[in-house]
Write a protein that holds these residues in place. Sequence first.
Motif: not given
Length: 320
Positions: A21, A23, A27, A30, A97, A134-136, A142
């Motif tokens: 992931a 992030l 955060k 998010t 990240q 979650i995240g990019k 995701r």
Amino acid sequence: MEMNGLQYGKYTFSCELDSPAILPEYKGSTFRGVFGTAFKQVVCALKQRECEDCPLRRQCLYTIVFETPLAVAPKEDLRVSVTPHPFVLQPPETRKQDFAAGEELQFSLLLFGEVNSQLPFFIHAFQQAGKQGIGKRINGRRPTFHLKKVYANDQVIYAAETGLLDNAKTAEWLSAAGNSLPVKSSRVRLMLKTPLRLKFQNRIERDLPFHLLVRAMLRRISSLFIAYAGDEPDLDYRGLLERAQKVRTEDKKLFWHDWERYSNRQKQRMPMSGMAGTVTYEGELGEFLPLIDICSKVNIGKNTAFGLGKVDYSRLLETS
């Protein structure tokens, strides 16, 4: 009716990533975003897109938690114009990240008032959020995660392998009245763990004299207690502010943390910058220490639902 104070619960969620992931450094937005989306899917009865026109908005747990002004009208004597949210989401503190599959993420959920009794809905919402990701996006999807355990008071109250929740006596009661400590003179170091965003005289502040901190603490405590404890705490507001002016700033290492988030609802980027770092105060602090202690539990300032305004403190030994 005798009041016990403000019912308060801190629940720490331990999750594991199913895949790598990416992030953001901070955060809060998010986690708040995926949590809000999943929570609405879990508790919304009519599945209406807009809460403003929903006939159940006064009773719906989603509006009570996320669209609080639609569900809970501010009381006439409330010192703020809008009822505060009954929750704070404290995201993982790490600024890391890039995460690998199998890594653990921990975040905390603070609940105020009667919503503590609805903890199973919050747990289920985070389980659904994990499935949505979650995240990019990585390779078009995701990254997902799964909830392993939930802690309260350093005890496991929920484990995924059993699916059972033991939330007996996990919440505590916070009291703000009559707690002055017999400290004539002391030094306190305040640590701003996440950006502290304060508005005073219609502008965002970049410095934190003690009187400004006290104003923010009184505003936060008063609004939470009126909304979720049924009454305003018995505090000497004017006297506290007058005496706060005499407390000195001994040392400060503050810096400005630039951050903004994109609001899907408003379709624009929203400023979320604030102060971070440390500041040390010296003076007659005894009556202020209980307020600082409460605010170290509930966050202060603007945008607390995103985890902003998390503070910690330590009392320093006197120098001869």
